[in-house]
Design a protein around this motif. Structure first.
Motif, mmCIF file in Angstrom:
data_model
loop_
_atom_site.group_PDB
_atom_site.id
_atom_site.type_symbol
_atom_site.label_atom_id
_atom_site.label_comp_id
_atom_site.label_asym_id
_atom_site.label_seq_id
_atom_site.Cartn_x
_atom_site.Cartn_y
_atom_site.Cartn_z
ATOM 1 N N PHE A 217 47.168 63.711 57.686
ATOM 2 C CA PHE A 217 45.895 63.967 57.035
ATOM 3 C C PHE A 217 46.108 64.908 55.855
ATOM 4 C CE2 PHE A 217 44.672 63.186 61.526
ATOM 5 C CZ PHE A 217 43.926 62.027 61.325
ATOM 6 N N ASP A 218 45.243 64.787 54.860
ATOM 7 C CA ASP A 218 45.323 65.627 53.674
ATOM 8 C C ASP A 218 45.018 67.086 54.040
ATOM 9 O OD1 ASP A 218 45.350 66.137 50.750
ATOM 10 O OD2 ASP A 218 43.231 66.558 51.093
ATOM 11 N N PRO A 219 45.847 68.042 53.633
ATOM 12 C CA PRO A 219 45.608 69.452 53.995
ATOM 13 C C PRO A 219 44.245 69.973 53.562
ATOM 14 C CG PRO A 219 47.830 69.170 53.128
ATOM 15 C CD PRO A 219 47.124 67.864 52.927
ATOM 16 N N VAL A 220 43.811 69.617 52.359
ATOM 17 C CA VAL A 220 42.522 70.113 51.870
ATOM 18 C C VAL A 220 41.376 69.556 52.704
ATOM 19 C CG1 VAL A 220 40.958 70.163 49.892
ATOM 20 C CG2 VAL A 220 43.429 70.407 49.541
ATOM 21 N N ALA A 221 41.452 68.270 53.069
ATOM 22 C CA ALA A 221 40.392 67.659 53.866
ATOM 23 C C ALA A 221 40.289 68.320 55.237
ATOM 24 C CB ALA A 221 40.660 66.160 54.015
ATOM 25 N N ILE A 222 41.426 68.633 55.853
ATOM 26 C CA ILE A 222 41.403 69.267 57.176
ATOM 27 C C ILE A 222 40.928 70.708 57.061
ATOM 28 C CG2 ILE A 222 42.816 69.951 59.139
ATOM 29 C CD1 ILE A 222 42.239 66.941 58.867
ATOM 30 N N ARG A 223 41.333 71.408 56.020
ATOM 31 C CA ARG A 223 40.888 72.795 55.848
ATOM 32 C C ARG A 223 39.371 72.846 55.693
ATOM 33 N NH1 ARG A 223 43.509 73.842 51.516
ATOM 34 N NH2 ARG A 223 45.427 74.343 52.606
ATOM 35 N N ARG A 224 38.811 71.955 54.900
ATOM 36 C CA ARG A 224 37.361 71.934 54.719
ATOM 37 C C ARG A 224 36.653 71.554 56.016
ATOM 38 N NH1 ARG A 224 37.248 68.679 48.936
ATOM 39 N NH2 ARG A 224 37.739 70.465 47.588
#
Length: 804
Positions: free
Chosen positions: A347-354
């Motif tokens: 999964f994309d790091p930014v998507a999971i962080r958000r």
């Protein structure tokens, strides 16, 4: 991350003592915060066999046990566990044994009149569990009596508490730490491997529907039928416990094990429950953003309202998990699970962080996805997990679907120059870093070097380091790190230059010094405030109480003043210099520095005995005088004009401040209703200034001009007149000063009167004007023409009625 050295030794052989290895890792940038020698947890605890168990004669819930620990005579031990019985093997803490988990040193004692020569231990008393329902019973048969229990419970181990920098995502796995240790010790890593599973022929029931290939570049879904849920073997439980993870069952433990081993989060769904959620025998696993009004109950039994930032795993478009964060309770693996759907994804790091931040939920899985999971070893981790599940839980792989949109990283290289490296790093004890050292270090890190000329290389970075090795300077840093910072020379620069502060910084320091000099305390508040107090709200705040950016400073100062006053701390006369945020007329975001202050309380708190114990509140002129002192010290000439634009201030006791023709800010007494609502004293004053206007005016002053102080006496003249109440003293003073020019050295208002004898709508004012020259004593002939000129100017400009 907790690192088991026994586990680490299986991946990379090393002979260093734990303390030396910890120092080596710390110097290389992986700080070992703690070394936990778990052999101490069970030192003196041995295997015992309960040969007889009898009820305690004087207590219903106690048992008197005869325990054989390999001595000539059995030990008599009083035990309160409900599961103690005869003919079991248990862990016995003998007399004089110290148990650090419960901070207890055993000694001979009597319990209800019966002697007790030790203690039969539970796992919580040995530090392996938080709470235990009873004593620990070994399942092995015919254990040697009296042998230490540490090897049987996985306590013959040392565990490092290791922390890494945020850019080293690979360090959140045993494999990543093993690679680092191998590079530091010139050892060879043995990676755990597993062959791709053999897939039985079955009708297809699983498909993938990945709506967002950027948020989910790769997804592997594997169906496994016929598993049997049970407890994990001891070796697996011991490794999870050493890493601080609670064992649950064999399938869930395998997913957690792979998370720790490879740094690849996995999730196991109950396939039958997926079918129940969808209502169909076949289903499509999807990845999409959440929609408004959707909810999901996660594994922690929390029903979570979903936000559009949340990335979801769906089955036939029904949410079943928060992608990369936590699974859903409706598809959880349980004791009756027979069929599985195993998820291995990127999964994309930014998507999971958000997504995690939107739910204020951070897990071991999300922590790894946020840093970036190794994209090249997804299949290795998945195959390893499948092999372990088949080994520990049985079953058959019946189907596997794959979505793959991963970018190709194999052709990504970085140019590295030895001359640039030596220029950056400087001299070492052996002279300079040689090309052989560079090649040795980077090769040990898994890089492939291709010569591109003399002492120039084209470096191919391994996939598991593609996020933190992006530029030449990154490679130079790696060479320095593994070469050893302690091998570099301590060389001072050949010449030094005096440091200096920017003009803006020096002015801010002067302002702070002057504000403190007049008795104000510097305060610091968060820039984040409640949304009703600001114009700009954050789209993804950490806390609802701090979800907007402040648009002014006075609210924070008022709250601080009220907080201290309500707790008997007296008046908090303070100031703050900070950033404020607002939207302009075109709705554009703006920000600037502001200076604000608050003053109140008694004017002379230390002199109340003179006033009969009753403090006199600070007057408007005393508060204004404090602010004027600051302006005087920085050489700023500020004008005051009555205003009522801010409802927080008293309409008749508030002034707009200007510096030349530029608005500077506001000063005044707070409105009585505000003081009443905030429970403030009778008279409290505040000011807020635009920092840029004041700073620019101070910076434009340049070098100060000094003039000799006149040694000649001043000639004083009084000037009294009636003036309209709409005319301010400030305007009168400025006209006098402009007309009197250099001879007029000072103006003092010494009397003001309204009432009987004064025309309606006017007031009587009396000024003392001081005239002085620097080269002589002034005579009446010098002073009188200037004084008369001032009188005429006041009559002409303001229509005053002269009284003298």
């Amino acid at each position: 991350m907790l690192i088991s050295l026994n586990w680490l030794k299986e991946l990379v052989p090393f002979e260093m003592p734990p303390a030396e290895l910890a120092h080596t890792l710390t110097v290389a940038g992986f700080e070992v915060e703690d070394i936990d020698d778990r052999r101490r947890w069970a030192e003196g605890v041995v295997v015992g066999h309960v040969t007889d168990r009898q009820p305690h004669p004087n207590a219903d819930k106690l048992s008197v046990c005869q325990v054989d620990v390999g001595r000539d005579e059995p030990l008599t031990i009083v035990c309160g566990a409900a599961n103690v019985r005869a003919d079991i093997y248990i862990a016995v803490a003998q007399v004089k044994t110290y148990l650090p988990a419960i901070d207890l040193k055993l000694k001979k004692t009597k319990l209800r009149g019966v002697k007790s020569e030790g203690m039969i231990c539970s796992l919580s008393e040995l530090g392996l569990e938080k709470n235990s329902e009873g004593i620990h019973i070994f399942t092995q048969a015919d254990l040697p009596l009296g042998q230490p229990v540490a090897p049987l419970l996985g306590l013959d181990d040392t565990v490092f508490d290791l922390s890494s920098t945020a850019n080293r995502a690979d360090a959140l796995s045993m494999v990543g730490v093993a690679r680092e240790v191998a590079a530091l010790t010139d050892a060879v890593v043995t990676l755990p491997a597993a062959e791709p599973p053999t897939i039985a022929t079955n009708p297809p029931s699983l498909s993938l529907d990945i709506a967002d290939a950027i948020a989910c570049p790769a997804y592997l879904g594997t169906r496994i039928k016929g598993v049997k849920i049970g407890s994990s073997p001891d070796w697996l439980q011991f490794r999870l416990q050493a890493a601080g993870v609670r064992p649950i069952n064999n399938v869930v433990d395998v997913t957690n094990y792979i998370l720790l081993e490879w740094g690849q989060p996995l999730h196991a769904f109950d396939a039958d429950r997926l079918e129940a959620v969808t209502g169909e025998d076949t289903y499509a696993i999807g990845v999409r953003q959440a929609q408004e009004a959707e909810t999901l109950t996660t594994l922690d039994d929390q029903q979570r309202p979903l936000q559009t930032e949340n990335l979801l795993i769906t089955a036939n478009d029904q949410p079943v998990a928060l992608a990369g964060v936590m699974g859903g309770a409706s598809t959880e693996v349980h004791e009756g699970t027979v069929n599985l759907m195993l998820e291995a994804a990127l999964f994309d790091p930014v998507a999971i962080r958000r997504s995690a931040r939107a739910q204020t939920l951070r897990t071991e899985a999300s922590a790894r996805y946020e840093r970036g999971v190794n994209p090249a070893e997804l299949e290795n981790a998945c195959n390893r997990a499948i092999a372990l599940i088949l080994e520990l839980a049985g079953g058959t792989v019946t189907e596997q679907c794959q979505h793959d949109a991963r970018p190709d990283l194999s052709d990504r290289t970085i140019r590295l120059r030895l001359a640039r490296l030596q220029q950056i790093l400087g001299p070492v004890e052996a002279g300079v870093v040689e090309s052989a050292d560079v090649e040795r270090i980077l090769t040990a890190l898994g890089c492939q070097l291709t010569a591109e000329g003399e002492d120039v290389w084209r470096v191919q970075v391994p996939p598991y380091r593609h996020r933190d090795l992006e530029r030449e300077i990154d490679l130079i840093e790696e060479v320095a790190r593994l070469y050893g910072y302690d091998h570099f020379c301590d060389t001072l620069p050949q010449s030094t230059l005096p440091g200096m502060l920017p003009t803006r910084t020096k002015i801010y320091q002067q302002l702070r010094s002057h504000l403190r000099g007049v008795g104000l305390t510097e305060l610091v508040h968060y820039s984040l405030v409640k949304p009703e107090q600001a114009q700009i709200s954050l789209s993804n705040p950490l806390l609802s109480e701090y979800s907007a950016l402040r648009s002014e400073l006075l609210t924070g100062l008022i709250n601080a003043f009220a907080y201290n006053h309500s707790r008997g701390n007296g008046a908090l006369n303070g100031f703050e210099i900070g950033r404020i945020f607002w939207r302009d007329a075109d709705n554009k975001l703006c920000e600037a520095d502001a200076i604000a202050g608050i003053l109140g309380g008694p004017s002379q708190p230390e002199g109340q005995w003179v006033q009969g114990g009753k403090a006199e509140p600070m007057t408007w002129y005393e508060a204004k005088g404090i602010l004027e002192q600051v302006f005087s010290r920085v050489g700023a000439t500020v004008t005051y004009q009555a205003t009522d634009t801010d409802e927080r201030f008293h309409p008749g006791r508030t002034a707009a401040l200007s510096l030349g023709d530029r608005p500077l800010g506001i000063f005044g007494q707070f409105h009585p209703s505000l003081c009443r609502d905030q429970d403030l004293p009778e008279a409290v004053y505040g000011f807020q200034l635009t920092a840029a206007v004041l700073v620019e005016a101070i910076a434009a002053q340049g070098t100060a001009d000094f003039a000799n102080y006149s040694t000649y006496p001043a000639v004083e003249r009084d000037l009294a007149f009636f003036a309209s109440q709409t005319v301010t003293v400030g305007d009168l003073t400025r006209t006098m000063q402009t007309t009197g020019k250099k001879l007029l050295a000072g103006i003092t208002l010494f009397d003001q009167y309204q009432g009987q004898g004064v025309p309606e709508g006017e007031r009587s004012l009396a000024f003392s004007l001081a005239y002085r020259a620097g080269d002589r004593t002034l005579t009446d002939e010098d002073v009188e023409p200037v004084h008369q000129k001032i009188r005429k100017a006041l009559v002409k400009q303001f229509g005053v009625t002269l009284r003298s």
